[in-house]
Write an enzyme that holds these catalytic residues in place. Sequence first.
Site, short mmCIF file in Angstrom:
data_model
loop_
_atom_site.label_atom_id
_atom_site.label_comp_id
_atom_site.label_asym_id
_atom_site.label_seq_id
_atom_site.Cartn_x
_atom_site.Cartn_y
_atom_site.Cartn_z
N VAL A 194 0.73 -1.37 -0.07
CA VAL A 194 -0.47 0.09 0.12
C VAL A 194 0.43 1.23 0.22
O VAL A 194 0.43 2.40 -0.58
CB VAL A 194 -0.69 0.06 1.37
CG1 VAL A 194 -1.71 1.18 1.71
CG2 VAL A 194 -1.64 -1.36 1.27
N GLY A 206 -11.23 -1.43 0.59
CA GLY A 206 -9.61 -1.60 -0.20
C GLY A 206 -9.90 -0.02 -0.67
O GLY A 206 -10.69 0.82 0.38
N ILE A 218 -13.13 0.56 -2.32
CA ILE A 218 -14.35 1.51 -2.17
C ILE A 218 -14.91 2.79 -1.63
O ILE A 218 -14.55 2.34 -0.58
CB ILE A 218 -15.68 0.91 -1.57
CG1 ILE A 218 -15.21 -0.94 -2.21
CG2 ILE A 218 -16.90 0.85 -2.33
CD1 ILE A 218 -16.11 -2.27 -1.63
N GLY A 225 -1.14 -9.55 -4.29
CA GLY A 225 -1.00 -8.72 -2.63
C GLY A 225 -1.90 -8.18 -2.30
O GLY A 225 -2.16 -7.45 -1.74
N ARG A 253 13.96 -1.51 4.77
CA ARG A 253 14.81 -1.42 3.78
C ARG A 253 15.90 -0.27 2.38
O ARG A 253 14.93 0.86 3.47
CB ARG A 253 14.15 -2.26 2.76
CG ARG A 253 13.95 -3.91 3.16
CD ARG A 253 12.00 -3.94 2.29
NE ARG A 253 10.83 -3.23 2.80
CZ ARG A 253 9.78 -3.22 1.48
NH1 ARG A 253 9.59 -4.87 1.09
NH2 ARG A 253 8.93 -2.56 2.00
N GLU A 267 -10.09 6.02 5.21
CA GLU A 267 -10.92 5.84 4.22
C GLU A 267 -10.47 4.27 3.18
O GLU A 267 -11.09 3.04 3.41
CB GLU A 267 -10.97 6.58 3.26
CG GLU A 267 -11.59 5.68 1.90
CD GLU A 267 -12.96 5.87 2.42
OE1 GLU A 267 -14.04 7.22 2.95
OE2 GLU A 267 -13.63 4.57 2.38
N LYS A 310 -12.90 -5.24 10.08
CA LYS A 310 -13.95 -4.31 9.12
C LYS A 310 -15.14 -4.40 10.15
O LYS A 310 -15.42 -3.11 9.64
CB LYS A 310 -13.76 -4.98 8.03
CG LYS A 310 -11.84 -5.28 7.17
CD LYS A 310 -11.75 -5.71 6.46
CE LYS A 310 -10.41 -5.43 5.48
NZ LYS A 310 -10.61 -6.40 4.48
N VAL A 361 -11.44 -0.15 5.19
CA VAL A 361 -12.97 -1.58 4.85
C VAL A 361 -13.27 -1.45 3.62
O VAL A 361 -13.19 0.00 2.82
CB VAL A 361 -13.56 -1.10 6.13
CG1 VAL A 361 -15.36 -2.08 5.74
CG2 VAL A 361 -13.96 -0.70 7.81
N1 HSE Z 1 -5.88 -8.44 3.28
C1 HSE Z 1 -7.00 -7.50 2.35
C2 HSE Z 1 -8.54 -8.79 2.21
C3 HSE Z 1 -6.48 -6.47 1.97
O1 HSE Z 1 -7.74 -9.26 1.49
O2 HSE Z 1 -9.20 -8.06 1.98
C4 HSE Z 1 -7.54 -5.16 2.41
O3 HSE Z 1 -8.38 -5.66 3.95
#
Ligand code: HSE
Length: 408
Positions: free
Chosen positions: A11, A128, A130, A180, A43, A123, A198, A126
Site C-alpha cells: 500500500v 479497499g 470502495i 498482493g 529496507r 477510508e 472491518k 474497510v
Molecule cells: N487482506 C485484505 C483482504 C486486504 O484480502 O481484503 C484489504 O484489507
Amino acid sequence: MKIAILGFGVVGSGVAEVLKTNKSQITKKAGQEIEIKYIMDLRDFAGEPFEHLMTKDFGAIENDPEVEVVVESIGGDTIAYEYTKRALLSGKNVCTPNKALIAKHGAELFSIAKERGVHILFEASVGGGIPLIRPYNDALLTDEVEEVSGILNGTSNYILTQMMNGTSYENALKDAQELGYAEQDPTADVGSFDACRKLAIMLSLAVNKQVNYEEIKTEGIQEINSEDFAFAKALGFTLKQLVNGSIRKNGVEALAAPFLIPLSHPLASVNDVFNGVWVRGKTTGNIMLYGSGAGKLPTASAVVTNIVDIAAANCLPCTWTSDKANILPTSTYAKRKAIRASFENANAISAVKSAIGAETVSLPDYPNTIAWLTPLETEAQTAQTLEVIKRFPGFKSIERVMRVYNAE
Ligand code: HSE
C-alpha cells in the site's frame, strides 16, 4: 503539502504511485501540490528513484514541522500504533488503511487527534478501494443504521470464487498472495479475523461506541470443500465469507463466518477480489457499496483521497467514543441454517426425512447424505435439533451446519 509514508510495502508504494500517476488531478482537488518528503522503511531501496527520501528514523519525521500528513502503512497494531500516536501527538494528521489499528485503538486515537486539532482518516481500512467509510459515515449523520453486512475480505472472496470454479484452496490462496491481496499472515484473511475487524469498525461508527472485535465470533473458510459448494448450489445458494451485523435495542449482533447467500441477493454476485457492503438504514432503506476490496492501487487510491481531504480541509468527523458496545451472545441470533448430515443407509435417511418435516436435497456424488434448511431459529435451537438428529438409528455424522444470510 508535505507528507511522510511509513512502511513502503504494497500500500505504501501504491500511495507513491497514485500520487505520481494522478498528480494533476490530485493537485487540482487538493488545491496544492502534495509532495512526499520522507519514506520510512527497514529496507534501503538502493538505486531506486526515491532512495533519497528513505529514512529509518521516525524522529526526523516527528520533529519536522513541514510534514503535515503521515501515511501509516506499516500494518498491525504494535509499531503502527506507537508511530500513529506519536504522529498525532506531534500535531500531524494520519491517513491509514490499517484496520487492525483502527479496530483496536480507534477511540483513543480519535480523542488524541481531536485534542491536537488534527485528523486520523481511515477510508482504506474497510473495503479497499470502495468509497465506503465516508458515504457510510455521512449517511449516519441523518439516519440510523439497522444492519451492516457484506463481503469484506478480498482474499477469501477470491479463494472461494476460484474454488467454485474448480481451483484448489491451496492454489487459490497462493494466487491471492501473489496478487498482493492477502495479509502477511493469511490466517487473518481465511480465518475471518480481518473481516471481523472491518465489521467492528463499521459497527463502531454506527453505534458511536467501541465494538470490541475480540468479542465477535469468527469462523474461517479453511474447511470449506467442493461438497459444501455442491450442496449450496443444490439448495439455491452461493457460499461466501460474510460479516453480518445487526443493531438491536439492547446491543449488536455480529458474526464473521461462511454463510450461504440466496442467489437472488445482490451480495451473491460479489465475486473474486470484489467486496460488497449491504447497509440498511432506518429511513434510507437498503444500500449496497461495491468495488475492489484489496490490491495495491485500489487501496492506495482510497488512502490518497484521505490525503486530499486533509489538503483541501474537507474532513468530516469520523469517530466513535470509548464507551463499550454490548455484543449480544450468538446463541440468541435467529437465522436459518443449512444442515448436511450423512447416514448409514437409505432406510435411515427415509426415517429421518419424515421427522425433519422439511424438503431435503441429495446428490448422486455423495451417497447417503442429505441437506435441508431449518426454519428461522436461534443457534441454541439449532443445537437442540442436531442432538435429535444424532440420536436417529443409522446416523453417521453432521457434515456441516451453515448459516443462511437473510436480509431483514
Ligand atoms: N487482506 C485484505 C483482504 C486486504 O484480502 O481484503 C484489504 O484489507
